[in-house]
Write a protein that holds these residues in place. Structure first.
Motif, PDB file in Angstrom:
ATOM      1  N   THR A 165      -9.033 -17.433   9.891  1.00 19.53           N
ATOM      2  CA  THR A 165      -8.073 -18.483  10.183  1.00 19.53           C
ATOM      3  C   THR A 165      -8.755 -19.823  10.457  1.00 19.53           C
ATOM      4  O   THR A 165      -8.077 -20.841  10.515  1.00 19.53           O
ATOM      5  CB  THR A 165      -7.265 -18.103  11.429  1.00 19.53           C
ATOM      6  OG1 THR A 165      -8.194 -17.701  12.441  1.00 19.53           O
ATOM      7  CG2 THR A 165      -6.332 -16.950  11.163  1.00 19.53           C
ATOM      8  N   TYR A 167      -9.822 -21.527  12.994  1.00 26.49           N
ATOM      9  CA  TYR A 167      -9.165 -22.383  13.973  1.00 26.49           C
ATOM     10  C   TYR A 167     -10.065 -23.527  14.420  1.00 26.49           C
ATOM     11  O   TYR A 167     -11.245 -23.342  14.664  1.00 26.49           O
ATOM     12  CB  TYR A 167      -8.780 -21.558  15.217  1.00 26.49           C
ATOM     13  CG  TYR A 167      -7.494 -20.781  15.082  1.00 26.49           C
ATOM     14  CD1 TYR A 167      -6.612 -21.012  14.036  1.00 26.49           C
ATOM     15  CD2 TYR A 167      -7.158 -19.817  16.023  1.00 26.49           C
ATOM     16  CE1 TYR A 167      -5.435 -20.301  13.930  1.00 26.49           C
ATOM     17  CE2 TYR A 167      -5.986 -19.099  15.923  1.00 26.49           C
ATOM     18  CZ  TYR A 167      -5.124 -19.346  14.872  1.00 26.49           C
ATOM     19  OH  TYR A 167      -3.963 -18.636  14.771  1.00 26.49           O
ATOM     20  N   TRP A 274      -0.642 -21.499   9.518  1.00 28.73           N
ATOM     21  CA  TRP A 274       0.323 -20.400   9.519  1.00 28.73           C
ATOM     22  C   TRP A 274       1.621 -20.744   8.811  1.00 28.73           C
ATOM     23  O   TRP A 274       2.369 -19.851   8.424  1.00 28.73           O
ATOM     24  CB  TRP A 274       0.562 -19.892  10.942  1.00 28.73           C
ATOM     25  CG  TRP A 274      -0.619 -19.089  11.419  1.00 28.73           C
ATOM     26  CD1 TRP A 274      -1.483 -19.427  12.418  1.00 28.73           C
ATOM     27  CD2 TRP A 274      -1.087 -17.848  10.889  1.00 28.73           C
ATOM     28  NE1 TRP A 274      -2.462 -18.469  12.529  1.00 28.73           N
ATOM     29  CE2 TRP A 274      -2.240 -17.476  11.604  1.00 28.73           C
ATOM     30  CE3 TRP A 274      -0.653 -16.995   9.856  1.00 28.73           C
ATOM     31  CZ2 TRP A 274      -2.967 -16.321  11.350  1.00 28.73           C
ATOM     32  CZ3 TRP A 274      -1.365 -15.840   9.598  1.00 28.73           C
ATOM     33  CH2 TRP A 274      -2.508 -15.511  10.343  1.00 28.73           C
ATOM     34  N   GLY A 277       0.320 -19.428   6.053  1.00 35.47           N
ATOM     35  CA  GLY A 277      -0.200 -18.078   6.255  1.00 35.47           C
ATOM     36  C   GLY A 277       0.865 -17.007   6.339  1.00 35.47           C
ATOM     37  O   GLY A 277       0.697 -15.914   5.805  1.00 35.47           O
ATOM     38  N   HIS A 278       1.992 -17.309   6.988  1.00 28.84           N
ATOM     39  CA  HIS A 278       2.991 -16.249   7.035  1.00 28.84           C
ATOM     40  C   HIS A 278       3.662 -16.018   5.685  1.00 28.84           C
ATOM     41  O   HIS A 278       3.739 -14.875   5.240  1.00 28.84           O
ATOM     42  CB  HIS A 278       4.021 -16.404   8.156  1.00 28.84           C
ATOM     43  CG  HIS A 278       4.792 -15.138   8.278  1.00 28.84           C
ATOM     44  ND1 HIS A 278       4.406 -14.107   9.092  1.00 28.84           N
ATOM     45  CD2 HIS A 278       5.840 -14.680   7.581  1.00 28.84           C
ATOM     46  CE1 HIS A 278       5.203 -13.081   8.903  1.00 28.84           C
ATOM     47  NE2 HIS A 278       6.097 -13.400   7.985  1.00 28.84           N
ATOM     48  N   TRP A 325       6.441 -18.828  11.483  1.00 24.99           N
ATOM     49  CA  TRP A 325       4.989 -18.920  11.571  1.00 24.99           C
ATOM     50  C   TRP A 325       4.436 -18.982  12.986  1.00 24.99           C
ATOM     51  O   TRP A 325       3.332 -18.509  13.238  1.00 24.99           O
ATOM     52  CB  TRP A 325       4.501 -20.105  10.743  1.00 24.99           C
ATOM     53  CG  TRP A 325       4.769 -21.440  11.367  1.00 24.99           C
ATOM     54  CD1 TRP A 325       3.911 -22.125  12.180  1.00 24.99           C
ATOM     55  CD2 TRP A 325       5.945 -22.242  11.241  1.00 24.99           C
ATOM     56  NE1 TRP A 325       4.484 -23.309  12.568  1.00 24.99           N
ATOM     57  CE2 TRP A 325       5.731 -23.417  12.014  1.00 24.99           C
ATOM     58  CE3 TRP A 325       7.138 -22.117  10.562  1.00 24.99           C
ATOM     59  CZ2 TRP A 325       6.675 -24.427  12.112  1.00 24.99           C
ATOM     60  CZ3 TRP A 325       8.079 -23.126  10.669  1.00 24.99           C
ATOM     61  CH2 TRP A 325       7.856 -24.262  11.425  1.00 24.99           C
ATOM     62  N   HIS A 328       2.329 -16.408  15.324  1.00 25.57           N
ATOM     63  CA  HIS A 328       0.891 -16.138  15.314  1.00 25.57           C
ATOM     64  C   HIS A 328       0.173 -16.787  16.483  1.00 25.57           C
ATOM     65  O   HIS A 328      -0.993 -16.502  16.714  1.00 25.57           O
ATOM     66  CB  HIS A 328       0.276 -16.611  13.998  1.00 25.57           C
ATOM     67  CG  HIS A 328       0.754 -15.809  12.834  1.00 25.57           C
ATOM     68  ND1 HIS A 328       0.136 -14.661  12.417  1.00 25.57           N
ATOM     69  CD2 HIS A 328       1.816 -15.963  12.027  1.00 25.57           C
ATOM     70  CE1 HIS A 328       0.795 -14.151  11.396  1.00 25.57           C
ATOM     71  NE2 HIS A 328       1.826 -14.912  11.126  1.00 25.57           N
TER      72      HIS A 328
END
Ligand SMILES: [Cu+2]
Lengths: 647, 94
Positions: A165, A167, A274, A277-278, A325, A328
């Motif tokens: 991810t 971050y 996200w 991402g979702h 999303w 997450h």
């Protein structure tokens, strides 16, 4: 950038892989020259625009990446198999779980799904190719360039190490000073552009190129799932494109979008990531649902139960996938209002998914079920995926998530969703459509053996992680002390991982065995299936269908077999086909080098590679290429040979 | 040759460059917040419609229902992304 940082040093495993890479990259050209295969490789594969071959190349790369990501997984499980293990140090472990995640999602699951789409969709809708064959080749070569760029990171410059991810602020140049995360932003960007073009290509193909009579509500379920998936791709991937571009600016040009000061906002990365991402999860899951629908209805010998509700629930999932999303990052500072809203939307997804599960069960009810290897995977999927789904609803409750967040429970959950959901589906699809592409089936005995090894080992590997997570083991811990008591369950999980590796080795051995000994299929329809792709010969001739089939119902091929009515009538006509082109391949190479130079901030070479990319586009603009025609005589000759009437 | 030259597209390209430069000017000239925001909003809207009309061939489609479905879906995703981000990152953030 100092030159002694260029190659990764200091690890025996890295040296071994450098040697392996050097040996392979020498062996390939030597082998090609020795067997005089350069021309074959160039003419039949590197320049091809044929959707079937592009699909095969996608699937081959995906299998390759499955083993790369699998080795990462084995190393992680080996490292955590016992307390205080010293196999990997913390930095190496970080790099391995990062590349495992990226490789498995973006360079294994995605291309495997896209590969199956490529092979199957034009055949299933009775078309001769996709809408934009050349664009399709560019999509593949961009994906491949991105995948290779990402993969060389572990010997040149160092792999990304901030999780899949990435971050912020961890992935910022301040905390990740190596080039690793530059590889992340650029490799994902390049392959992402390819995916975006695939999305547009397949939407147009499905909307515009269906056989006469195939109304939207008469499309096979796999085609429906792919249409919806590609709509999600087109709307979700631009968000990733923008996020990755901002990441590149932050890391390489000194902007502060995701910085913690000067008006930047580090959480914005997680948010944008996200938002893509979702939906990405559904990009790899929905085609899997389509594959299972085809396989279950074929081997239950019944039409799919609740066709309309299947379509409606997929459309509902595609909409819902864009509004969930924030689940997450429940624990990262939102108020109660935000968490409640996203809890509710997330749990709502369980409704359409549940509808689909019941539809499959009702399709099976009273069917004459045939237990082939693809069917076994589909049957195993239903209960295992349900465990993944139910634990997902547990995670969806924001207040409970404070307990589960970032623990091994979450890791177990998404492996329970993605492995039966996507991996089992692509393997099942691989077994199912293999005879269509190559003209013979994979061995059933070996297939069933590897199925049982994989399914049992999967549960041995991942079930203990649920318990470990509830006991408080967090994810991404490279080691732990014996007093935590995490040792025994981790050891069981490691044993399961070895089992999974054995299962996949049997699968590959099965391919080898079947290529050599499996009896050739002459019918074109070895499974007694229902959809159009089985109505043509296997292996499929370059033009797919000698005559374009006409469709008047769902499962038209099934009814044409039952009522003994032909799908297509009339005489042969000359077929217009797109011609091959080396341009996509050259473009892929240019993109690879542009990406590589950008990773190291070598601007001048990067600009030159960029100019080559522009050059290929300009070349295409002024190129005149109207394709070619296959004459009626040639069609007759091919058809006779494929029917075995002429040798 | 004259018919072959894609004049609208070249004009569109030039216009989009000019619009980007105008937007960039907000950073370089010392403008008040409202003035800067107004310029940014106007250039953004003009830019978006330019892209839609010239390069994405909106309006050239005879199939109305596909067009409207497309726009509806795009609006849905766009609105959700922007308002949703404001909701999670600003309004509902502790
Ligand atoms: Cu999610």
């Amino acid at each position: 950038m100092k030159w002694d940082e260029f190659f990764v040093t200091g690890e025996p495993m890295i040296y071994a892989s450098m040697v392996a890479i050097a040996v392979v990259s020498l062996a390939i050209p030597i082998g090609l020259t020795y067997f005089k295969k350069w021309g074959y490789l160039w003419n039949e594969w590197l320049t091809t625009v044929d959707h079937k071959r592009i699909g095969v190349m996608y699937i081959l790369s995906a299998l390759l990446m499955l083993f790369r990501g699998g080795v990462d997984a084995l190393l992680m499980r080996a490292q955590t198999a016992r307390p205080e293990n010293g196999l990997l140090d913390a930095q190496h472990y970080n790099e391995i779980f990062t590349t495992h995640g990226v490789v498995m999602i973006l360079f294994m699951a995605m291309p495997f799904v896209i590969g199956l789409m490529n092979v199957v969709i034009p055949l299933q809708i009775g078309a001769r190719d996709v809408a934009f064959p050349r664009l399709n080749a560019i999509s593949f070569w961009l994906f491949f360039a991105g995948a290779m760029l990402f993969n060389i990171s572990f010997v040149i410059g160092g792999s990304p190490d901030a999780g899949w991810t990435a971050y912020f602020p961890l992935a910022s140049p301040e905390f990740s000073p190596t080039v690793g995360n530059n590889y992340y932003s650029l490799a994902l960007q390049i392959s992402g552009i390819g995916t975006l073009m695939t999305g547009i290509n397949f939407i147009v193909t499905i909307l515009k190129m269906r056989a006469p009579g195939m109304k939207l509500m008469k499309m096979p379920m796999f085609t429906w799932s792919v249409l919806i998936t590609n709509v999600i791709i087109v709307f979700a991937f631009p968000v990733l494109t923008v996020a990755l571009a901002l990441m590149m600016f932050d890391r390489q040009f000194g902007t502060q979008f995701f910085a913690m000061q000067n008006g930047g906002m580090d959480m914005l990365w997680a948010n944008l990531f996200w938002i893509w991402g979702h939906p990405e999860v559904y990009i790899v899951i929905l085609p899997a649902f389509g594959i299972y629908s085809e396989i279950i209805s074929t081997f239950a010998r019944k039409n799919l139960y609740g066709y309309k509700s299947m379509v409606i629930s997929m459309v509902a999932i595609s909409m819902l996938s864009f509004v969930v999303w924030a689940h997450h990052f429940y624990t990262m500072g939102h108020g109660v209002m935000v968490n409640s809203v996203f809890s509710i939307t997330t749990m709502a997804i369980a409704v359409p998914t549940g509808v689909k599960i019941f539809n499959w069960l009702l399709t099976l009810r009273k069917g004459k079920i045939e237990f082939t290897t693809p069917m076994l995977y589909s049957l195993a999927f239903i209960p295992i995926f349900t465990i993944g789904g139910v634990t997902g609803v547990m995670l969806a409750m924001a207040s409970a998530d404070y307990q589960y967040h970032n623990t091994m429970f979450l890791v177990a959950h998404f492996h329970y969703v993605l492995i039966p959901g996507t991996v089992f589906a692509v393997i099942a699809g691989f077994y199912y459509w293999f005879p269509k592409v190559f003209g013979f089936r994979l061995n059933e005995r070996l297939g069933k053996l590897s199925f049982w090894v994989i399914v049992v080992s999967f549960n041995v590997t991942f079930f203990p992680l649920f318990i470990l997570g509830l006991n408080g083991m967090t994810r991404r811990m490279y080691t732990y002390s014996a007093s935590t008591g995490f040792g025994p369950l981790n050891l069981i999980s490691a044993i399961g991982a070895v089992g999974l590796a054995i299962g996949f080795i049997i699968l590959v051995y099965n391919i080898y065995w079947s290529v050599r000994y499996s009896p050739r299929d002459t019918t074109g329809d070895p499974w007694n299936a229902r959809t159009l792709e089985w109505s043509t010969h296997s292996p499929v001739p370059v033009y797919n269908f000698a005559k374009v089939p006409t469709v008047d119902s769902l499962d038209a091929f099934w009814f044409s077999k039952k009522n003994k009515t032909p799908l297509a009538e009339g005489a042969y006509e000359p077929i217009h086909m797109p011609s091959n082109s080396g341009m996509p391949f050259i473009m892929g190479i240019a993109f690879f080098f542009a990406g590589f130079f950008l990773v190291f901030s070598w601007w001048l070479p990067a600009i030159i590679a960029g100019l080559v990319i522009l050059g290929t586009m300009a070349f295409r603009t002024f190129e005149r290429d109207h394709g070619y025609h296959i004459s009626v005589e040639e069609i007759e000759r091919t058809e006779e040979a494929l029917r075995g009437e002429r040798k | 040759m004259k018919q072959l030259f894609p004049l609208p597209h070249v004009m569109g390209f030039v216009f989009s460059l000019i619009l980007s430069l105008v937007a960039l000017a907000v950073v370089y000239f010392d403008l008040s917040y409202t003035a800067g925001m107004t310029i940014l909003l106007i250039t953004a809207i003009v830019q978006a419609s330019l892209q839609l009309l010239l390069f994405m061939h909106i309006g050239e489609n005879s199939d109305r229902s596909t067009l409207y479905t497309n726009i509806a879906y795009a609006l849905f995703v766009g609105v959700v992304t922007i308002l949703g981000t404001l909701f999670t990152m600003v309004w509902g953030y502790n």
